[in-house]
Design a protein around this motif. Structure first.
Motif, short mmCIF file in Angstrom:
data_model
loop_
_atom_site.label_atom_id
_atom_site.label_comp_id
_atom_site.label_asym_id
_atom_site.label_seq_id
_atom_site.Cartn_x
_atom_site.Cartn_y
_atom_site.Cartn_z
N LEU A 1 24.00 19.80 5.25
CA LEU A 1 22.93 20.00 4.22
C LEU A 1 22.14 18.34 4.21
N ALA A 2 22.57 17.67 4.05
CA ALA A 2 22.15 16.57 3.92
C ALA A 2 21.06 15.93 5.79
N LEU A 3 21.32 16.74 6.08
CA LEU A 3 20.20 16.48 7.25
C LEU A 3 19.10 17.33 7.12
N LEU A 4 19.50 18.84 6.42
CA LEU A 4 18.12 19.43 6.32
C LEU A 4 17.61 19.11 5.26
N ASN A 5 17.73 18.72 4.83
CA ASN A 5 16.86 18.49 3.34
C ASN A 5 15.90 16.56 4.11
N ALA A 6 16.78 15.40 4.66
CA ALA A 6 16.14 14.66 5.69
C ALA A 6 14.65 14.81 6.03
N THR A 7 13.69 13.68 6.48
CA THR A 7 12.56 13.72 6.67
C THR A 7 12.66 13.20 8.24
N GLU A 8 13.73 12.40 8.80
CA GLU A 8 12.83 12.57 9.77
C GLU A 8 14.41 13.51 10.58
N PHE A 9 13.95 14.22 11.81
CA PHE A 9 13.69 15.00 12.13
C PHE A 9 13.61 14.59 14.16
N ASN A 10 14.11 15.18 15.67
CA ASN A 10 13.78 15.33 16.28
C ASN A 10 12.87 16.68 16.75
N THR A 11 11.15 16.66 16.90
CA THR A 11 10.76 18.04 16.86
C THR A 11 10.94 18.07 18.74
N LEU A 12 11.31 19.63 18.49
CA LEU A 12 11.50 19.33 19.84
C LEU A 12 10.49 20.67 21.42
N ARG A 13 9.87 20.91 19.50
CA ARG A 13 8.34 21.80 19.79
C ARG A 13 7.27 22.08 19.12
N LYS A 14 6.18 21.17 19.35
CA LYS A 14 5.22 21.22 17.54
C LYS A 14 4.29 22.16 18.69
N ASP A 15 3.26 23.43 18.01
CA ASP A 15 2.58 24.08 18.26
C ASP A 15 1.77 23.82 16.93
N GLY A 16 0.52 23.54 16.97
CA GLY A 16 -0.70 23.73 15.48
C GLY A 16 -0.01 23.11 14.39
N ASP A 17 -0.13 23.26 13.09
CA ASP A 17 -0.38 22.48 12.12
C ASP A 17 1.54 23.00 11.14
N VAL A 18 2.17 23.57 10.50
CA VAL A 18 2.50 24.00 10.30
C VAL A 18 2.93 23.79 8.62
N GLU A 19 2.53 22.50 8.27
CA GLU A 19 2.58 22.06 6.83
C GLU A 19 1.05 22.90 7.17
N LYS A 20 0.09 22.49 7.06
CA LYS A 20 -1.24 23.05 6.84
C LYS A 20 -0.71 25.00 6.92
N ALA A 21 -0.42 25.62 7.54
CA ALA A 21 -0.08 27.12 7.28
C ALA A 21 0.64 27.23 6.00
N PHE A 22 1.82 26.04 5.67
CA PHE A 22 2.30 26.60 4.48
C PHE A 22 1.84 26.52 2.99
N LYS A 23 0.78 24.92 3.14
CA LYS A 23 -0.15 25.06 1.96
C LYS A 23 -0.92 26.01 1.66
N GLN A 24 -1.54 26.91 2.58
CA GLN A 24 -2.49 28.03 2.69
C GLN A 24 -2.05 29.10 2.61
N ALA A 25 -0.53 28.88 2.94
CA ALA A 25 -0.04 29.88 2.60
C ALA A 25 -0.32 31.25 1.07
N ASP A 26 -0.24 32.29 1.24
CA ASP A 26 -0.12 33.46 -0.13
C ASP A 26 1.35 33.33 -0.20
N LYS A 27 2.31 33.51 0.63
CA LYS A 27 3.71 33.51 0.38
C LYS A 27 5.03 32.68 1.29
N ILE A 28 5.61 32.13 0.74
CA ILE A 28 6.64 31.33 1.73
C ILE A 28 7.78 31.77 1.73
N ILE A 29 8.69 32.18 3.02
CA ILE A 29 10.09 32.45 3.19
C ILE A 29 10.80 31.36 3.39
#
Length: 756
Positions: free
Chosen positions: A341-369
């Protein structure tokens, strides 16, 4: 000759032949790399040196054929299906074929491994080419006897026919073929300065799939008679003259080290010959790759009881009084949960794939799951406990037993004992289950180290408790998946993994829905553990499929759209992609989805039947499943699973069905019932009285449908397991109204008294 795929062979690098004493011919084929030019074929099959060739066809002058199967047989059926590929192109009746397990060839053979559902995929073309060339050699011999062109002759079911309708059996011309090949070899030698000499080249035609007679049929397991009559096949069955038995006392908790032991009572057990201590050999000298495959299980001293039989060895082991010290902190499952759980809540991750900008998509979303899914450690539960035979002498190291990775195991033994790899001879027995456990050769190294210490042939035998408490486990993992919805569309998707023991067996970043979303990101994190973790049937995907496919259903529910149609719509966005990272086929995935929906009646379920859907790609195969759940006595029961599979050409339909059904039942059982945990470094379950597996009465009916095509075959040993848990989870949601976020499902569905 049937039309098909034309292939040109360089005979010098592909085969050797010789006449057999008493008549007949032995053909040695090198399937993947060049044979050594200096090798001479033996005149008697008993003289075969398996380090010179890696596949053989023996044809007797009666026309009977012996085929040597090179890959380890773990229950996945390759000892039957791989020779089928040779026999098909050789064009002999299957009842004229005898199959023999080949041994390890460390010099010439590639990927002599059972793992990843890859054996048929890698052997599809080379094995067929092997059979086709052997057939052409026999046709050439018949044509020479008749004085006609080989192109005027055809072969079928072990009989060669010319344009006049005259026939000769393979047995009639096999000795002529051997002589012709000897003459051809002499011609090639005379043209040795020209490696492209035309005499060395020959075009071979592989069959068109429509002409297959063996491939695609229901062929029984070649070992079935021995299996049901109890004849020796498995490592547990192996015996050698002068062999003794060994039972190993290992640390009771992961992280402990041996301090001292009292063996007085053990030596008093009738049949016990000696008690020794091992651990001084160079496990630490193994390369990083070898250590990955042998795990950390050897990095501590152990006590070994040597006895005349297995019973005496195990009774002596129980009498050992050992004192263990804590080398490192002892871990518990509760601590693992906090770490993950601590790892999931941490900010340091090894990113294996990144397309576009998920953070921007989350900020603009009508709903987040956002949901978190949890899986426990799991043992492999092989029916045959770990065992291996070793006989270490000054001149050789003889190894025999059930191992999925014979080559890397032989290399590790040679490295550990400081010996030349040429001195190691490894034979493979049939395996009573593996599921990834026998990828790791710790038990092979133990047997070799024991034999080296006592200089006797020895078989190391583990008990069920040994396997369950001192083995390798599927790592405990938590997945957190987050998705954004904007204007009724799925706009962002982020998958995070936190795993015990590293992410070596974690995420696959380029599987669906990769490529279907503009904003898509996959991140991994892990922490090291004393507990040894590794590959478990369908590694990477066995739990991930459940998490993602359950989450996709929840997204569809939130968007108020059909879950199946949502997946089909996402696949449309992948069609025609130029993204070479994508590993699945949108078209083939669409085909299995449509097929399973049709065959399961998913759109129109029967009254009282709650259906759950999932679709997944792994091990090069596309699978879709629908699980039927009904309520009985106010409890959900999995009654049926309908499966649609695209694995290309099905080589052995009977074997394929067995693999598909076994994978589904295994997937349903572990998702529903199996749990494994640790307290102070020690497993809390030691045997099946405390570890829950699916029971026979709980196994659902499995109905299988294949997408029929002529594409090259892919894997089947693992791909149907991952989607099973998701299909059941989505059906349980409809049946109970509950969403389940952790395995086993039973913890959230029933109390112990009801399922006990």
């Amino acid at each position: 000759m049937a039309t098909g795929i034309a292939t040109k062979f360089s005979r010098r690098s592909f085969l050797r032949t010789s006449s057999l004493a008493g008549g007949g011919m032995l053909i040695g084929f090198n399937l993947f790399t060049a044979c050594k030019d200096t090798v001479k074929m033996p005149a008697d099959i008993s003289q075969l040196n398996y380090n010179d060739f890696n596949a053989f066809i023996k044809i007797s002058d009666e026309g009977m054929v012996t085929l040597f199967s090179p890959n380890p047989e773990i229950g996945q059926g390759v000892k039957t299906s791989m020779p089928m590929l040779i026999a098909e192109e050789l064009d002999v009746p299957w009842e004229h074929v005898n199959v023999v397990q080949g041994v390890l060839d460390t010099k010439n053979y590639q990927r002599q491994v059972a793992g990843g559902s890859q054996s048929i995929r890698f052997g599809w073309t080379p094995l067929r080419e092997t059979g086709a060339l052997a057939k052409q050699m026999l046709i050439n011999a018949a044509a020479a006897r008749w004085g006609v062109q080989a192109s005027e002759c055809t072969a079928s079911q072990g009989v060669i026919t010319n344009a006049k309708g005259e026939t000769l059996g393979y047995g009639d011309v096999v000795n002529d073929a051997a002589k012709l090949e000897a003459e051809r070899a002499a011609q090639v030698a005379a043209n040795a300065e020209n490696t492209d000499a035309e005499v060395e080249k020959e075009e071979i035609i592989l069959k068109d799939p429509k002409d297959f007679k063996i491939i695609g049929q229901d062929i029984g397991n070649v070992d079935i008679d021995e299996i049901i009559t109890g004849k020796p096949l498995y490592g547990m069955d192996y015996k050698a003259e002068g062999m003794v038995y060994a039972s190993v006392v290992r640390p009771p908790s992961f992280g402990q080290q041996l301090e001292s032991f009292d063996d007085a009572e053990a030596k008093a057990v009738p049949g016990v010959l000696d008690v020794i201590r091992i651990g001084d050999k160079g496990w630490s000298l193994l390369t990083k790759e070898q250590r990955n495959w042998t795990v950390k299980l050897g990095e501590t001293d152990k006590v070994v009881v040597i006895a005349k039989n297995t019973w005496a060895a195990m009774q002596g082991k129980k009498a050992i009084k050992a004192t263990w010290g804590e080398g490192t902190p002892l871990e518990s499952t509760a601590n693992h949960d906090k770490e993950l759980l601590a790892l999931l809540n941490a900010t340091e991750f090894n990113t294996l794939r990144k397309d576009g900008d998920v953070e921007k998509a989350f900020k603009q979303a009508d709903k987040i799951i956002e949901r978190t899914y949890e899986s426990p450690f799991l043992p492999h539960s092989c029916m045959e406990p770990m065992n291996f035979f070793a006989d270490v002498t000054d001149s050789k190291i003889h190894l025999v037993g059930p191992i999925q990775t014979p080559e890397s195991s032989a290399e590790a033994v040679a490295e550990m004992l400081g010996r030349d790899l040429d001195e190691v001879h490894c034979e493979m027995t049939r395996m009573g289950g593996g599921f990834g456990r026998r990828l790791y050769s710790d038990f092979v190294l133990e047997a070799a180290e024991i034999s080296d210490a006592i200089r006797k042939p020895v078989k190391m035998v583990s008990s069920r408790e040994d396997d369950m408490t001192t083995g390798v486990y599927r790592p405990a993992i938590k997945y957190r998946i987050k998705a954004s919805i904007k204007d009724g569309q799925l706009t962002g998707y982020q998958l995070k993994e936190a795993a015990v023991g590293g992410n070596m067996y974690g995420l696959i970043p380029n599987f669906f829905p990769a490529g279907a979303l503009e904003n898509y990101q996959v991140d991994v994190a892990s922490f090291n553990s004393n507990i040894t973790t590794g590959a478990w049937r369908a590694p990477y995907t066995n739990f991930l499929s459940y998490a993602e496919q359950s989450f996709l259903d929840e997204i569809a529910e939130a968007m108020e759209v059909d879950a199946v149609q949502m997946r089909l719509d996402l696949l449309q966005k992948v069609k025609g992609t130029t993204d070479e990272r994508i590993q699945y086929s949108a078209e083939r995935m669409e085909d299995v989805i449509n097929l399973v929906v049709e065959k399961s009646g998913y759109r129109t379920p029967k009254p009282g039947v709650f259906q759950g859907f999932s679709a997944y790609y792994c091990h090069n195969t596309h699978v879709a499943e629908v699980a039927d759940v009904v309520m009985e006595n106010n409890q959900p029961v999995v009654k049926k699973v309908t499966v649609a599979v695209d694995c290309g050409i099905v080589v052995n339909r009977l074997g394929a069905l067995n693999q598909i059904e076994g994978g589904v039942v295994d997937g349903v059982g572990h998702a529903m019932y199996s749990n494994f945990s640790f307290e102070n470094g020690a497993p809390k379950s030691k045997n099946y009285d405390a570890y829950r597996l699916i029971r026979m009465r709980e196994a659902p009916e499995v109905e299988t449908h294949f997408v029929e095509n002529t594409l090259s075959p892919t894997g089947l040993g693992e791909p149907t397991l991952p989607p099973a848990g998701a299909a059941v989870s989505n059906a349980l949601r409809k049946a109970t109204g509950k969403r389940i976020y952790r395995q086993p499902f039973i913890n959230d569905l029933m109390d112990t008294e009801i399922i006990g």
